[in-house]
Design an enzyme around this catalytic site. Structure first.
Site, PDB file in Angstrom:
ATOM      1  N   HIS A 213     -23.310  13.708 -14.066  1.00 22.37           N
ATOM      2  CA  HIS A 213     -24.362  14.719 -13.982  1.00 22.37           C
ATOM      3  C   HIS A 213     -25.129  14.584 -12.670  1.00 22.37           C
ATOM      4  CE1 HIS A 213     -23.617  14.508 -18.348  1.00 22.37           C
ATOM      5  NE2 HIS A 213     -23.897  15.802 -18.300  1.00 22.37           N
TER       6      HIS A 213
ATOM      7  N   ASP B 115     -24.754   8.057 -14.459  1.00 23.60           N
ATOM      8  CA  ASP B 115     -23.543   8.214 -15.263  1.00 23.60           C
ATOM      9  C   ASP B 115     -22.353   8.684 -14.428  1.00 23.60           C
ATOM     10  OD1 ASP B 115     -23.805  10.981 -14.874  1.00 23.60           O
ATOM     11  OD2 ASP B 115     -24.433  11.391 -16.926  1.00 23.60           O
TER      12      ASP B 115
ATOM     13  N   SER C 288     -25.956  20.855 -20.569  1.00 24.07           N
ATOM     14  CA  SER C 288     -26.652  19.692 -20.025  1.00 24.07           C
ATOM     15  C   SER C 288     -27.392  20.001 -18.733  1.00 24.07           C
ATOM     16  CB  SER C 288     -25.662  18.553 -19.776  1.00 24.07           C
ATOM     17  OG  SER C 288     -24.686  18.952 -18.825  1.00 24.07           O
TER      18      SER C 288
END
Length: 368
Positions: free
Chosen positions: A240, A237, A73
Site C-alpha cells: 500500500h 507492508d 483500501s
C-alpha cells in the site's frame, strides 16, 4: 479490438444487463486460474488496517462542505501513518483551506472491497451523511485481483454513481490503478494484469460519465516514484502507499473535488489545451486516452449544444493535476509539488505529516 471499443462494450453490457465480456487470456482457463492464484498470493488476501479519518477538517466558518468517501483500501487509508494522512483527510484539508469553510468527512470505504460492495457502503454512508456535496470513490484493484466479471463491476459502480447523483452529490471516481506496476508480479502475468487494470479503468470511465460523474485516472501515476523511492512511497507492508503516496493521490483528485463543489480553480471556464493533450472527443476515446495519461479528468460536455454525436456522448479530457507536461518529451522526472498552487493550500492546512503532496496512487498500492 481497441481499448475504447472494449470499454464501450463492457459499459454497454453493464448498462443493459448483458453477459460478461470475456477477458482476453494468454493460454486458456487453467493457466488463467493459476495466474490469478499467484497474483492473490503476491498481492495478499488479508485486509489491512484502515485509518479512521472521519470528522471535521479546517478552522473556517460558515456551512461545512460534506464529503463522503467510498471504496477499498485506498479510500480507507491502509498504509498511512496517521488518520490525517489519508486521501480523504488530505482532500478535506485542501478544500477547507481553499474555501475557508470547514469540511465534514464521512468515510465508509473498506479494505478488501470490490465494486459490488459499493452499494452497501452507499447505504451506510447516506445514513450517516444523507446529503453529501461530493462523493469520492476509489475502487477497482480488488476486482482485478479477484477477476470479477467486469460487467458486474462496472454495473455496480454505475448504479452507485447514479444514486449519488440523484441524491444531489457531485461524484469523483479514481479509476482502477495499473497493477502492472507491481514489480513483484512476474511476467507474463504482470502484462496480463496490466491489461485487465487498464481495460477496467477505461470501462469505469465510460460508465461513470454516462451516470453523471467524473473520473480521474490513477493509472501508474506513482509508478516512477515507487520505483525510484520505494522506501518513501510504500508503507511498511510493501504493497500500500505510504502517507507520501497518499498525498500524491490526493493532489491528483483534489482539483476535481474542488471543481465539483463549484469553487474556482485554475481550470474554471478554460478550454482544453491541445498542447497538453487535452481535447473534446467521444467518451470511449477519452476514456482510452485517460488510462494512458494518469491524472487526467474526464467529464461529460456538449458540442454545439448537443451532448451526443454520431459516436456517442461527448467528453472532455483535462489534465487538472499539474504533473509532467506531455510537451516535455525528454523530461522523465516527477513533477514538483511546490509548482502546484492547489498543493500550496494543502500544505498550509493541518494534513499532519512531513510530506509533499503531488500526484496519484498505484505502483503496488491499493489492493486490499
Amino acid at each position: 479490438m481497441s481499448r475504447a471499443s472494449r470499454a464501450r462494450r463492457i459499459a454497454a453490457a453493464a448498462a443493459y444487463g448483458g453477459g460478461g465480456v470475456a477477458a482476453a487470456g494468454l493460454a486458456g482457463w487453467a493457466l488463467l486460474q493459476a495466474e490469478v492464484l499467484l497474483a492473490r498470493r503476491i498481492i495478499g488476501d488479508g485486509p489491512g488496517t484502515p485509518r479512521h479519518d472521519e470528522g471535521t477538517y479546517g478552522a473556517g466558518t460558515g456551512q461545512a462542505h460534506r464529503i463522503l468517501v467510498l471504496g477499498d483500501s485506498t479510500g480507507a487509508g491502509v498504509g498511512a501513518s496517521h488518520r490525517r494522512e489519508t486521501i480523504g483527510a488530505i482532500v478535506a484539508t485542501g478544500v477547507a483551506a481553499l474555501s475557508g469553510h470547514p469540511v465534514d468527512l464521512c468515510n465508509v470505504a473498506r479494505s478488501g472491497a470490490t465494486s459490488p460492495q459499493l452499494l452497501g457502503q452507499l447505504e451506510r454512508g447516506l445514513q450517516t451523511m444523507p446529503e453529501p456535496d461530493v462523493a469520492l470513490i476509489m475502487i477497482g484493484a480488488n476486482d482485478v485481483k479477484e477477476r470479477l466479471e467486469r460487467t458486474a463491476s462496472v454495473r455496480a459502480l454505475s448504479e452507485t454513481v447514479a444514486q449519488l447523483v440523484a441524491a444531489g452529490a457531485e461524484v469523483v471516481v479514481g479509476t482502477c490503478p495499473d497493477l502492472g506496476t507491481v514489480r513483484t508480479i512476474p511476467q507474463p502475468l504482470r502484462a496480463l494484469v496490466q491489461r485487465w487494470s487498464r481495460d477496467l479503468a477505461a470501462a469505469q470511465t465510460v460508465a461513470v460519465v454516462e451516470a453523471g460523474g467524473r473520473t480521474v485516472s490513477l493509472g501508474d501515476l506513482l509508478g516512477p516514484s515507487f520505483r525510484e523511492s520505494p522506501e518513501l512511497m510504500f508503507s511498511p507492508d510493501g504493497l500500500h502507499p505510504s502517507s507520501a503516496g497518499y498525498a500524491r493521490a490526493a493532489a491528483a483528485l483534489l482539483p476535481s473535488v474542488v471543481d465539483g463543489l463549484g469553487l474556482r480553480t485554475l481550470d474554471t471556464d478554460r478550454s482544453p489545451d491541445h498542447r497538453r493533450g487535452e481535447r473534446v472527443e467521444p467518451l470511449p476515446e477519452a476514456a482510452q486516452r485517460a488510462v494512458l495519461d494518469p491524472g487526467s479528468e474526464v467529464t461529460a460536455t456538449h458540442v454545439d449544444g448537443h451532448s451526443r454525436g454520431e459516436r456517442g456522448r461527448w467528453a472532455q479530457l483535462l489534465r487538472r493535476h499539474r504533473g509532467p507536461d506531455p510537451r516535455d518529451a525528454d523530461d522523465n522526472t516527477d513533477d514538483n509539488a511546490a509548482d502546484d498552487p492547489v498543493v500550496h493550500h494543502v500544505e498550509a492546512g493541518d494534513a499532519g505529516g512531513d510530506f509533499a503532496p503531488s500526484g496519484t496512487t498505484s505502483g503496488g498500492a491499493p489492493t486490499h
